[in-house]
Design a protein around this motif. Structure first.
Motif: not given
Length: 68
Positions: A24-27, A51-55
């Motif tokens: 999981r993305h940390s933020v 699930q979707g884009s992130g930084a």
């Protein structure tokens, strides 16, 4: 063909030819999963699910939405 993980002086045989790595993305807490397969040419990325884009976690241009 069997996958092995190595970290420093430690190597562990996984006894499988395919593994799924998930984190999981940390933020943004966006889930990302990758399926890797061992074959005669080495280890190959077979599939990635997000699930979707992130930084710093943008999907590649050839990505497509499957089953929602």
């Amino acid at each position: 063909m069997t996958l092995c993980l190595a970290a420093g002086a430690l190597a562990v045989s996984l006894g499988a030819s395919e593994i799924t790595l998930a984190w999981r993305h940390s933020v943004q807490q966006t889930l990302w999963e990758e399926v890797w397969r061992a074959g005669p040419d080495g280890v190959t990325l077979v599939e990635a699910r997000i699930q979707g884009s992130g930084a710093g976690m943008e999907a590649p241009p050839e990505a497509r939405l499957v089953d929602g």
